[in-house]
Structure formats: C-alpha cells, structure tokens
Design an enzyme around this catalytic site. Structure first.
Site, PDB file in Angstrom:
ATOM      1  N   CYS A 128       0.819  -1.325   0.117  1.00 20.02           N
ATOM      2  CA  CYS A 128       0.020  -0.018  -0.059  1.00 20.02           C
ATOM      3  C   CYS A 128       0.840   1.241   0.029  1.00 20.02           C
ATOM      4  O   CYS A 128       0.492   2.257  -0.736  1.00 20.02           O
ATOM      5  CB  CYS A 128      -0.918  -0.012   1.180  1.00 20.02           C
ATOM      6  N   SER A 158      -4.703   0.140  10.420  1.00 20.82           N
ATOM      7  CA  SER A 158      -5.362  -0.891   9.386  1.00 20.82           C
ATOM      8  C   SER A 158      -4.604  -1.623   8.415  1.00 20.82           C
ATOM      9  O   SER A 158      -4.704  -2.831   7.927  1.00 20.82           O
ATOM     10  CB  SER A 158      -6.416  -0.236   8.741  1.00 20.82           C
ATOM     11  N   GLY A 159      -3.556  -1.080   8.004  1.00 21.75           N
ATOM     12  CA  GLY A 159      -2.410  -1.791   7.271  1.00 21.75           C
ATOM     13  C   GLY A 159      -2.032  -3.107   8.112  1.00 21.75           C
ATOM     14  O   GLY A 159      -1.562  -4.130   7.250  1.00 21.75           O
ATOM     15  N   ARG A 241       4.526   3.721  12.313  1.00 22.26           N
ATOM     16  CA  ARG A 241       3.004   3.418  12.414  1.00 22.26           C
ATOM     17  C   ARG A 241       2.515   4.513  13.292  1.00 22.26           C
ATOM     18  O   ARG A 241       3.034   4.726  14.312  1.00 22.26           O
ATOM     19  CB  ARG A 241       2.856   2.104  13.205  1.00 22.26           C
ATOM     20  N   HIS A 248      -2.725   6.108   5.058  1.00 16.83           N
ATOM     21  CA  HIS A 248      -1.408   6.366   5.236  1.00 16.83           C
ATOM     22  C   HIS A 248      -0.859   7.775   4.509  1.00 16.83           C
ATOM     23  O   HIS A 248      -1.461   7.892   3.646  1.00 16.83           O
ATOM     24  CB  HIS A 248      -0.728   5.164   4.356  1.00 16.83           C
TER      25      HIS A 248
END
Ligand code: 11C
Length: 347
Positions: A128, A158-159, A241, A248
């Site tokens: 992503c 959520s990654g 993070r 992102h």
C-alpha cells in the site's frame, strides 16, 4: 455474461473492501465465490443485501473461476495461487508472495499497465505505501526524470489488519479511562516485543532485515524500482506506524533530472495526473489529511515545495486510503483493466 470472481480472504480488512469495491465499481460479475482459511469458513457475508457463506479455500474451489483476488496472507497465496492458475483463473495477488518474482508483473495501472500483458497467470498488487507514492511520482518521472527518492511514512494501523485497529481503539479507551491495557499485535504480531500504539509512534513496520531496514521499508525500495522500471533509482525509506485507523501519509523528498523546474510546474503537472487529486493551497491551509481520504480511491498530494539548498530537489505530502488505492481498489482496477484490454476472458 460477466465473470466468475473469487475473493480469497473474504472476511479480512482488505477482503471486505474488495467485495465492496467490486460492487461500487459495478464489476461485471456472473458469480461471486467467497473463500477464506478454515478458521473463518462458514461465516456469512452480506453482499448487496444477499448473504453469501464463506467457504474454506481449497485447490478445487477455483474450478470455473475467471478472476481470483487474493488477500489472505503470503503462505495462502503461495499454496493456492498456482492451483487457481492451473485451473485457468487469472490471479491478482495482494500479498508479497510473488511481487519480486521476475516472471510476475507488479502493477499500478496509472504507472505500468502495459506490464499486464506479460503475466503468467499471477499479477501482483504492490504494498500500500508503495502504490500511493508511485502514483504521485510517475507523472514527475515521465516529464522531468527521477534520480532519487527519500520517503518517511506515517502509516495507519489498518495496514496491520482489522485486529490492529481494534487494539488501537481498546488501548485508547483504556488509557482515557486510566485502566490497564495490553499490547499484543503491533508493531508486528510475529515479532518478540509488542508496544503501545495509542498516543504513540512506532518506527517499525514488519520485521528488521540484516541491513537495518525493515521489510516494509525494503518493499518500498524494491517495489518502486520494479514498478517504475528504474533499477538504478536511489530510494530510501523510513516507515512509522501512527495511531490513525485508516489512511497512510508520506513525506516524499525527490530529485529530478531536468534543471530549472519550479514547484508551480510540478503542481500543474500533478493537478491533471491520473489518479491524483491536488490539495495544495497553504494560504488557505489546504493539504491532504487521512481523515479526509477514507473511502476514496484517489491519491491526494499537497505541500509541494522546492528544497532550499538542492535545486533539483522537491518535497511533497502524499495521502491515500491504504485499504482502497493501497489494496482493494488497485486490485479491482487491475481486474478492470484485464477485462478492458481483453487479457482475461470469461469461460
Ligand atoms: C502495513 N503496508 O501498513 C503494510 C500492509 O505487503 O501488502 C500491507 C502489507 C503488504 O502494515
């Protein structure tokens, strides 16, 4: 009419978005098969008002399937993607299992759609954080050439999956209520230590490699070179993070080859670039933020400015929904292009 589509990993954070994106995009589906690991099999998923039972993914599950979208982890893809291909399906794989395999195209349609023609059954969907960066860099490479990229990321939980989002929510509530809390997932479920993500920033995404970079950082480095067909591009990444659920963000420094280019020219170029929405108006405090990008397919770019010392150097801020352009939308977009280019045909 239409295609038999299978979604592998249908109950996961990305799988759920894949199903929704197929519906939102009106993808021509004649049959939808939802597959998962044995653990999630039997769950019911609501698709456009219709309940579909998720089945355990097995080699036989792919009989008659035209297009299989995989997002159930690398080991599932390694085992079952070849089985799907053997049965005549084209696989769009959202894991890192085949990304760096030289016989597998790694595709972001806005950048290297023509690579789709070279597939041997599997097309890899990039990481992503890589996808949103190359969508913004490609128009710049095309017009001005590209020498160097240094990126720092600010990535959403959520990654790391739906359970990581739950961990962020639970920790946040516990801290506000002055209760004890646990950290079990982030930075990496399978690594030795876990740290609090609520009200924190963790400079580790995925495991450390021998060279001191994390696997996420190496994905950004290696995938960018492959997608952009620039093996000698200088790329460095630091991936962090943050306590953001979805979206992102990236601070991207890049150096171009052409001389005498201004930030205004780069803004004008990105204003009309495919898949990009320019949000760049400092006087009115307009710039992209993850909270505004959730649920949207585009890559949002702002804060474009020239470096004060390096005249070939520029900075920009790139934000996108990591579950959509970073995963589900890019996969469905690949499937759409495969259909439109006549590369995949209904059986
Ligand atoms: C993250 N970028 O944010 C990761 C998730 O290789 O598709 C995507 C992992 C991948 O944690």
């Amino acid at each position: 009419n239409g295609f038999h589509v299978a979604v592998v990993g249908a109950t996961g954070a990305v799988g759920q978005q894949m199903i929704q994106t197929l519906i939102n995009e009106n993808f021509p589906i004649k049959k939808l098969t939802l597959l998962s690991s044995a653990r999630s099999a039997g769950k019911k998923v609501n698709v456009n008002g219709q309940e579909i039972t998720v089945q355990e993914a097995k080699p036989e599950s792919f009989e008659d399937v035209d297009i299989a979208l995989f997002s159930a982890g690398g080991s599932v893809s390694k085992e079952l993607a070849p089985e799907a291909v053997k049965r005549g399906a084209v696989v769009v794989d959202n894991t890192s299992a085949f990304r760096m395999d030289e016989n597998t195209p790694l595709v972001v349609p806005e950048v290297n759609e023509t690579d789709l023609h070279e597939h041997n059954g599997v097309i890899a969907n990039p990481n992503c954080s890589t996808i949103q960066m190359v969508v913004a860099l490609e128009p710049i490479r095309k017009k001005y050439g590209l020498k160097k990229v240094i990126v720092s990321t600010y990535q959403a939980v959520s990654g790391a999956g739906a359970a990581a989002v739950e961990e962020l929510m639970n920790q946040t509530k516990s801290i506000i209520n002055e209760e004890e809390f646990e950290a079990n997932i982030l930075p990496v479920g399978s690594d030795k230590k876990h740290y609090q993500i609520a009200f924190n920033a963790i400079p580790q995404i995925d495991k450390f490699q021998d060279n001191g970079f994390t696997f996420e950082e190496m994905k950004m480095i290696n995938e960018t070179k492959k997608i952009m067909h620039l093996p000698d591009l200088q790329v460095a990444a630091t991936c962090v993070r943050l306590p953001v659920a979805v979206g992102h963000s990236e601070s991207v420094y890049f150096e171009i080859e052409a001389e005498g280019v201004t930030a205004s020219e780069i803004k004008a170029l990105l204003k009309d670039a495919p898949g990009v929405v320019l949000q760049d108006d400092p006087d009115n405090q307009i710039y992209p933020m993850p909270a505004d990008c959730v649920g949207k397919n585009d890559v949002f770019v702002g804060r474009i400015r020239q470096d004060l010392d390096e005249k070939l150097g520029f900075h920009m801020w790139v934000v996108s929904d990591n579950l959509l352009k970073g995963a589900a939308w890019n996969s469905v977009q690949i499937a759409e292009r495969l259909v439109e280019l006549g590369i995949v045909k209904s059986k």
